[in-house]
Design an enzyme around this catalytic site. Sequence first.
Site: not given
Ligand code: NAD
Ligand code: LMR
Length: 329
Positions: A189, A161
């Site tokens: 967030h 952010d």
């Molecule tokens: P994705 O679905 O591509 O990958 C997630 C992975 O986590 C998968 O491979 C899944 O098998 C694995 N997983 C699920 N449960 C698990 C566990 N208990 N232990 C280990 N691995 C596990 O998702 P992504 O796009 O990589 O996003 C991951 C997370 O990050 C989501 O919750 C998304 O919303 C979040 N995210 C946060 C931010 C932020 O700014 N804070 C930004 C982008 C995404």
């Molecule tokens: C983001 O801010 O891009 C991530 O937290 C993914 C989402 O769900 O918005």
Amino acid sequence: MKTPLRVAVTGAAGQIGYSLLFRIASGAMFGADQPLILQLIEAPIEKAMQALQGVSMELDDCAFPLLKGQVLTDDPNVGFKGANWCLLVGAKPRGPGMERADLLKDNGKIFIAQGKVIDAVAADDARVAVVGNPANTNCMIAASQAKRLPADRFTAMVRLDQNRAQAQLAKKSGKELTDVKDCFIYGNHSPTMFPAFQHATISGKPAAGVINDNAWLQGAFCETVGKRGAAIIAARGLSSAASAANALVDHVHDLMTPGTIHSVGVKSGGNYGFDPNVWAGMPVRTTKPGSWEAITTYAMDDFAKTKIAATNKELVEERAMVADMLKQG
Ligand code: NAD
Ligand code: LMR
């Protein structure tokens, strides 16, 4: 030669993992002289573990000199063992039309289990960074399970952010990104987050004066930053991944770099009027590698106070939604 750091990453075969691991192994997170062992943790699902094998083969094929070993596992007890940093990425991402808080019931459980295991088996100096959404509340859940590791070791990522906010200010002002500084993120967030443009500078001058458009700063700017994740999901059909991985590199790198001031989701301790026991974004200064102190001296005007009250309210509501999970600590 330094002793290798053990870096555990959950969700290692996911979207963010695929952008993240190569940056870590190349030295972008911990520096060009810091060897590493990557401890890659996936869900106990055959397809995910198979994909993880492929990612690991590609890591081998990059021939990164700093990468001294890889552990591939679906057992958190193995994956977090002796870890100095635990990067908690693995969780469900939201789809179109969802808010991040909608993920809480499913994703929250992951962080109960992982918080307990990290507390039991990670290194004495372990640090935890939570990315899986909703990141602030998941971080609070993980921290609530810890008896050995103090709460200040658990941080939630709001750096994406801050990066988004600074990119928007650079675009609007027509200045270089390197000219834009100190647009810190307060709160959750989520769309309620507050990017505090009042304290940002552009080329050393107050950003508000350079931009000279308060309606834009209070309106479109805050809304664009707050809803950027949803805009990316709408455009890409998938949630942000490369920019999220990049932000995690920044988050950890800056927490390892004393003197840096940056936005981090931390246990609020009541600063800026947040409930003391929620994890809220705020500016922190890195004091020594892995440690931080909150910067509590930024003055807030009435607009800022209203925004902070709204994002605090949401964090308190999220905490109420997971009260049963917190009791298991
Ligand atoms: P994705 O679905 O591509 O990958 C997630 C992975 O986590 C998968 O491979 C899944 O098998 C694995 N997983 C699920 N449960 C698990 C566990 N208990 N232990 C280990 N691995 C596990 O998702 P992504 O796009 O990589 O996003 C991951 C997370 O990050 C989501 O919750 C998304 O919303 C979040 N995210 C946060 C931010 C932020 O700014 N804070 C930004 C982008 C995404
Ligand atoms: C983001 O801010 O891009 C991530 O937290 C993914 C989402 O769900 O918005």
